[in-house]
Write a protein that holds these residues in place. Sequence first.
Motif, PDB file in Angstrom:
ATOM      1  N   GLY A  66       0.860  -1.137   0.136  1.00 46.26           N
ATOM      2  CA  GLY A  66       0.236   0.080  -0.150  1.00 46.26           C
ATOM      3  C   GLY A  66       0.783   1.279  -0.044  1.00 46.26           C
ATOM      4  N   TRP A  67       0.265   2.285  -0.293  1.00 45.53           N
ATOM      5  CA  TRP A  67       0.997   3.512  -0.496  1.00 45.53           C
ATOM      6  C   TRP A  67       0.012   4.788   0.085  1.00 45.53           C
ATOM      7  CZ3 TRP A  67       5.635   5.706  -1.993  1.00 45.53           C
ATOM      8  CH2 TRP A  67       5.800   7.044  -2.120  1.00 45.53           C
ATOM      9  N   GLU A  74       9.541  14.439  -4.341  1.00 50.52           N
ATOM     10  CA  GLU A  74      10.061  14.352  -3.008  1.00 50.52           C
ATOM     11  C   GLU A  74       9.513  13.255  -2.018  1.00 50.52           C
ATOM     12  OE1 GLU A  74       6.562  17.009  -2.186  1.00 50.52           O
ATOM     13  OE2 GLU A  74       7.789  16.761  -3.849  1.00 50.52           O
ATOM     14  N   LYS A  75       8.596  12.455  -2.461  1.00 52.13           N
ATOM     15  CA  LYS A  75       7.992  11.309  -1.727  1.00 52.13           C
ATOM     16  C   LYS A  75       8.567  10.250  -2.191  1.00 52.13           C
ATOM     17  CE  LYS A  75       5.005  13.526   0.738  1.00 52.13           C
ATOM     18  NZ  LYS A  75       5.078  13.817   2.204  1.00 52.13           N
ATOM     19  N   ASP A  76       9.176  10.475  -3.259  1.00 55.28           N
ATOM     20  CA  ASP A  76      10.162   9.176  -4.173  1.00 55.28           C
ATOM     21  C   ASP A  76       9.522   7.878  -4.143  1.00 55.28           C
ATOM     22  OD1 ASP A  76      12.347   8.187  -5.294  1.00 55.28           O
ATOM     23  OD2 ASP A  76      13.636   8.335  -3.661  1.00 55.28           O
ATOM     24  N   VAL A  81       8.969   1.544  -4.664  1.00 57.51           N
ATOM     25  CA  VAL A  81       8.714   0.101  -5.643  1.00 57.51           C
ATOM     26  C   VAL A  81      10.008  -0.817  -5.745  1.00 57.51           C
ATOM     27  CG1 VAL A  81       8.216  -0.241  -7.944  1.00 57.51           C
ATOM     28  CG2 VAL A  81       6.663   1.463  -6.826  1.00 57.51           C
ATOM     29  N   GLU A  82      11.182   0.135  -5.753  1.00 57.05           N
ATOM     30  CA  GLU A  82      12.272  -0.566  -6.050  1.00 57.05           C
ATOM     31  C   GLU A  82      12.630  -1.593  -4.808  1.00 57.05           C
ATOM     32  OE1 GLU A  82      15.095   2.420  -6.871  1.00 57.05           O
ATOM     33  OE2 GLU A  82      14.431   2.653  -8.879  1.00 57.05           O
TER      34      GLU A  82
END
Length: 83
Positions: A66-67, A74-76, A81-82
Amino acid sequence: LQVWSWKHFDRVVSVSTPLLEHLVRLGVPRERLVLIRNGLVAPPRLLPRAEARTALGLAQSAHVVGWVGRMSGEKDPKLAVEA
């Protein structure tokens, strides 16, 4: 630079009382601050995991990521995901 800018804005919106008080401590004039709380209202109760997965149409064994946040540089989100 950001704090300096806030001190000169006509209005600065805060999403919580603690943040508003922090901005006052940074020197943002209180009369320029407006409190608008986040629109998210927590549900009366959280569903147990199995119920939540069923309600969302997810397999009980599925991996879920989740996100919560803005999809901005800036939240990158790419790094999330990486990872």
